[in-house]
Design a protein around this motif. Sequence first.
Motif, PDB file in Angstrom:
ATOM      1  N   ARG A  51       5.176   6.747 -16.188  1.00 12.06           N
ATOM      2  CA  ARG A  51       5.616   6.560 -14.798  1.00 12.06           C
ATOM      3  C   ARG A  51       5.106   5.235 -14.208  1.00 12.06           C
ATOM      4  O   ARG A  51       4.587   5.179 -13.091  1.00 12.06           O
ATOM      5  N   LEU A  52       5.277   4.187 -14.963  1.00 11.30           N
ATOM      6  CA  LEU A  52       4.747   2.889 -14.545  1.00 11.30           C
ATOM      7  C   LEU A  52       5.390   2.374 -13.261  1.00 11.30           C
ATOM      8  O   LEU A  52       4.700   1.785 -12.410  1.00 11.30           O
ATOM      9  N   TRP A  53       6.694   2.576 -13.091  1.00  8.61           N
ATOM     10  CA  TRP A  53       7.338   2.059 -11.887  1.00  8.61           C
ATOM     11  C   TRP A  53       6.918   2.853 -10.654  1.00  8.61           C
ATOM     12  O   TRP A  53       6.743   2.308  -9.569  1.00  8.61           O
ATOM     13  N   ALA A  54       6.719   4.159 -10.818  1.00 11.07           N
ATOM     14  CA  ALA A  54       6.269   4.975  -9.684  1.00 11.07           C
ATOM     15  C   ALA A  54       4.907   4.517  -9.186  1.00 11.07           C
ATOM     16  O   ALA A  54       4.581   4.672  -8.000  1.00 11.07           O
ATOM     17  N   TRP A  55       4.100   3.935 -10.088  1.00 10.55           N
ATOM     18  CA  TRP A  55       2.769   3.486  -9.725  1.00 10.55           C
ATOM     19  C   TRP A  55       2.645   1.959  -9.747  1.00 10.55           C
ATOM     20  O   TRP A  55       1.553   1.418  -9.854  1.00 10.55           O
ATOM     21  N   ALA A  56       3.781   1.284  -9.571  1.00 14.39           N
ATOM     22  CA  ALA A  56       3.763  -0.182  -9.580  1.00 14.39           C
ATOM     23  C   ALA A  56       2.958  -0.744  -8.418  1.00 14.39           C
ATOM     24  O   ALA A  56       2.334  -1.813  -8.538  1.00 14.39           O
ATOM     25  N   CYS A  97       5.471  -3.639 -14.602  1.00  2.00           N
ATOM     26  CA  CYS A  97       5.621  -2.186 -14.468  1.00  2.00           C
ATOM     27  C   CYS A  97       7.093  -1.793 -14.510  1.00  2.00           C
ATOM     28  O   CYS A  97       7.465  -0.801 -15.163  1.00  2.00           O
ATOM     29  N   LYS A  98       7.932  -2.544 -13.827  1.00  2.00           N
ATOM     30  CA  LYS A  98       9.370  -2.274 -13.811  1.00  2.00           C
ATOM     31  C   LYS A  98       9.965  -2.435 -15.206  1.00  2.00           C
ATOM     32  O   LYS A  98      10.768  -1.598 -15.661  1.00  2.00           O
ATOM     33  N   ARG A  99       9.573  -3.473 -15.897  1.00  7.36           N
ATOM     34  CA  ARG A  99      10.124  -3.768 -17.220  1.00  7.36           C
ATOM     35  C   ARG A  99       9.678  -2.750 -18.262  1.00  7.36           C
ATOM     36  O   ARG A  99      10.442  -2.371 -19.163  1.00  7.36           O
ATOM     37  N   LEU A 100       8.433  -2.278 -18.154  1.00  7.63           N
ATOM     38  CA  LEU A 100       7.886  -1.371 -19.155  1.00  7.63           C
ATOM     39  C   LEU A 100       8.214   0.093 -18.890  1.00  7.63           C
ATOM     40  O   LEU A 100       8.080   0.924 -19.781  1.00  7.63           O
ATOM     41  N   ASP A 101       8.640   0.395 -17.670  1.00  6.73           N
ATOM     42  CA  ASP A 101       8.866   1.793 -17.295  1.00  6.73           C
ATOM     43  C   ASP A 101       9.795   2.544 -18.249  1.00  6.73           C
ATOM     44  O   ASP A 101       9.459   3.656 -18.689  1.00  6.73           O
ATOM     45  N   PHE A 137      -1.971   1.811 -12.209  1.00  4.68           N
ATOM     46  CA  PHE A 137      -3.033   2.821 -12.202  1.00  4.68           C
ATOM     47  C   PHE A 137      -2.539   4.108 -11.564  1.00  4.68           C
ATOM     48  O   PHE A 137      -1.979   4.107 -10.473  1.00  4.68           O
ATOM     49  N   ARG A 138      -2.789   5.237 -12.235  1.00  4.31           N
ATOM     50  CA  ARG A 138      -2.305   6.526 -11.738  1.00  4.31           C
ATOM     51  C   ARG A 138      -3.407   7.585 -11.725  1.00  4.31           C
ATOM     52  O   ARG A 138      -3.149   8.765 -11.588  1.00  4.31           O
ATOM     53  N   GLY A 139      -4.649   7.159 -11.852  1.00  3.80           N
ATOM     54  CA  GLY A 139      -5.747   8.113 -11.902  1.00  3.80           C
ATOM     55  C   GLY A 139      -6.356   8.350 -10.527  1.00  3.80           C
ATOM     56  O   GLY A 139      -5.861   7.881  -9.502  1.00  3.80           O
ATOM     57  N   HIS A 140      -7.454   9.092 -10.518  1.00  5.60           N
ATOM     58  CA  HIS A 140      -8.180   9.347  -9.277  1.00  5.60           C
ATOM     59  C   HIS A 140      -9.026   8.127  -8.933  1.00  5.60           C
ATOM     60  O   HIS A 140      -9.790   7.649  -9.769  1.00  5.60           O
ATOM     61  N   ASP A 182       0.823  -1.205   0.000  1.00  7.71           N
ATOM     62  CA  ASP A 182       0.000   0.000   0.000  1.00  7.71           C
ATOM     63  C   ASP A 182       0.864   1.265   0.000  1.00  7.71           C
ATOM     64  O   ASP A 182       0.457   2.310   0.474  1.00  7.71           O
ATOM     65  N   ARG A 183       2.052   1.157  -0.523  1.00  8.04           N
ATOM     66  CA  ARG A 183       2.978   2.291  -0.641  1.00  8.04           C
ATOM     67  C   ARG A 183       3.861   2.072  -1.854  1.00  8.04           C
ATOM     68  O   ARG A 183       3.879   0.985  -2.437  1.00  8.04           O
TER      69      ARG A 183
END
Length: 458
Positions: free
Chosen positions: A355-360, A344-348, A365-368, A319-320
């Motif tokens: 920003r796939l790794w930041a939201w792994a 996510c790490k591989r595609l970043d 998912f990076r939306g609201h 959860d972080r």
Amino acid sequence: MPDLLLDPTTLGDLLRVASASDYDRWHEQIRRTGGCADPIHLTGWAIAKDKVTGETLHHYSTENEPGGRLRLACGNRRATRCPSCAWTYAGDTYHLIRAGLAGDDRRAIPATVRDHPRVFVTLTAPSFGHVHNRPDHGACRCGTRHLADDPALGTALDPASYDYAGAVLFNNHAGQLWQRFTNRLRREVAARAGLTQRALKEAARLSYGKVAEFQKRGALHFHAVIRIDGPDGPGTPPPSWATVDLLTDAIRATAAHSYTSVSVPAADEQPARTFRWGTQLDVRPVKAFGDGSDITEQAVASYVAKYATKAAESTGTLDRRIGELSELDGHQVPEHTRRLIEACKRLDPLYPDRRLWAWAHMLGFRGHFSSKSRRYSTTLGALRQTRADYRAAQERQNLDLDEREPDTVLVLADWQYAGHGHTPGESALAATIARDLWLNRETAREALLELLADEREC
């Protein structure tokens, strides 16, 4: 006490806190936060003075508080971080969604909104490969009749062929897909009403409130209440052509339209992709009262509120934010979820702007997680302000300041952030306080339900 065995260090710290001379005040602080699991610590002072005479009406300082600090609720919406604050957030979301369904006089939302066409919509993700499931009839493709709590549910039948990259890229673009959906829906409604989009703005307005839900397979669902109002929002009646059937037909056409898609370019070994909503579209009218349907105003508001405090951790992820993949080793992250995080790490580096790794930790998912249109109903900010005003009025009454005009009182204050959280013993005691408050609320709720049931029988 919480239902757990305390280690010697935690037990010793608990005894230290409970035997301290200022324990009662510490207990009162934590009770006022609702048993917050990670309270904010402040140091400072506040003085209330009469503007005319300069008389000091009240003086407060944290110097005499336990540890020299004032503790405030963290306000985190995630139930995994703070169940107490998440309960408050869920309650606010419930009131926000229900106000848009049943009205709220305090928010200038009339009860006539119940007569407006409104539906509860579930938009699903497409398939990225076969997963273990519980079909309505028969067994799973693997030949097993899975129990409801089987950890295999939602995991890939064949991990080697499952499109993990497609799954996280879909999650990452889901917010844009929702935006395209809402834009296209206005066109589809206008077309069915025989109007141009400009004419539609003068005749009606579409409003919505939505929340995201992660399926066990790690793909997103969106649940939304969608409503047709008059041109000025919920306070104006919708035009005569606005019906539930028209809205339902427009939603189905929108979900299937080619415009309601998002294209992702090819990158190295990744092919170009076009994402659309899945074929399992569910649209149901919302009923004002119980009529044998489970899609009532209260049921919908409760359903949305439940998912407002959850995120991807329901799939077993953290959860972080994740610093390194090695962090997953000590958290028993399921293999299926780990593969999504690894994707996510591989595609970043292939899609640096996403920003796939930041939201792994959110499986891309990076939306609201929860959002609404401007005119749907009230706002979370307005609900919080109402609660703050109520508590401020209580405080003025306790300090014998309620009879004074607010304009005659000058308040000076200086607050400094001093940290957050609990010691191990404080954490155990705070969990006990939170549980006691929850039990009190449940007892009061059950008593109210019994009273209402008795009244219906009379």
